[in-house]
Motif scaffolding. Sequence first.
Motif, PDB file in Angstrom:
ATOM      1  N   ALA A  10      25.578   6.523  29.128  1.00 47.21           N
ATOM      2  CA  ALA A  10      25.809   6.847  27.718  1.00 47.21           C
ATOM      3  C   ALA A  10      25.573   5.622  26.844  1.00 47.21           C
ATOM      4  N   GLU A  11      26.006   4.456  27.302  1.00 44.81           N
ATOM      5  CA  GLU A  11      25.773   3.221  26.556  1.00 44.81           C
ATOM      6  C   GLU A  11      24.282   2.907  26.477  1.00 44.81           C
ATOM      7  N   ALA A  12      23.586   3.069  27.601  1.00 39.09           N
ATOM      8  CA  ALA A  12      22.150   2.798  27.623  1.00 39.09           C
ATOM      9  C   ALA A  12      21.401   3.741  26.683  1.00 39.09           C
ATOM     10  N   VAL A  13      21.786   5.023  26.680  1.00 34.85           N
ATOM     11  CA  VAL A  13      21.161   6.002  25.786  1.00 34.85           C
ATOM     12  C   VAL A  13      21.440   5.639  24.325  1.00 34.85           C
ATOM     13  N   GLY A  14      22.666   5.223  24.029  1.00 36.35           N
ATOM     14  CA  GLY A  14      22.998   4.830  22.662  1.00 36.35           C
ATOM     15  C   GLY A  14      22.171   3.654  22.191  1.00 36.35           C
ATOM     16  N   MET A  15      21.988   2.663  23.047  1.00 34.82           N
ATOM     17  CA  MET A  15      21.144   1.520  22.694  1.00 34.82           C
ATOM     18  C   MET A  15      19.696   1.941  22.499  1.00 34.82           C
ATOM     19  N   ALA A  16      19.230   2.883  23.352  1.00 36.18           N
ATOM     20  CA  ALA A  16      17.859   3.358  23.229  1.00 36.18           C
ATOM     21  C   ALA A  16      17.635   4.070  21.897  1.00 36.18           C
TER      22      ALA A  16
END
Length: 260
Positions: A10-16
Amino acid sequence: GFVAATRAMAEAVGMARDHGMGMCAVRRSTHFGMAASYLLQATDAGMAAFVFTNASRAMPIWGGRAPFLGTSPFAFAAPAGDRPIVLDMALSVVARGKVRRAAARNQPIPLGWALDADGNPTTDAQKGYEGVVLPLAGAKGSGLSLMMEIMAGVMSGAAFGGAVGNQYSDFDAPQDVGHVFLAFRPDLFLETGQYEARIEELIRRARDQPRAAGVDRIMMPGEIEARATQIRRRDGIRLDGEDLRLLAQEAARAGVTLKP
């Protein structure tokens, strides 16, 4: 492992979403289940993704005979219309669970799946389970598994190089598994709408290739599993007698009675 991995993706998707690409790592984790679960988390958000993890030792480094590398999955997914392309594969010839399952059923395994504890090829599932499973495509699978150790183990700060705890036998200390989640926009280098058109064209060209004998349809990675999921959700999951016996055995240890 599941909760930490879900949060990390979820964090990686948010950064993306904010920056085009996002990357998160997890250490001091446990077996996180199916890597595709986190890939689908990303594709549901419109992102492409890689998921890497290391695992307890079960496979030799190429040229060795002792367990050193994990059967760590190589996992990638990309959005593609109503069904993403999902590649989630162990880096061994076969998942070690299949060898364990064959051993529990006293069934032989094909030659080339495993070596016994002395480093000899074997068709005896129990000897194979006590030995090592072999890397997919020889040195190539070994090299990719080493890549998992570097990214998910060395770089994340987790255990690595045969030091990850075994979830089936090591109960006194954390496994310290490491995971890496990389999410990114699939249209980073394209004009609006081009990615969708290009991925659909790739799938069309792939499906239109001349088929081998006995093949009715060329499948995309993850398509067979997606169809099986639909069937299982509709009809339930069928278990044979041996699976039910093992479940009942574990339930009894926990003081739970299975309903018929």
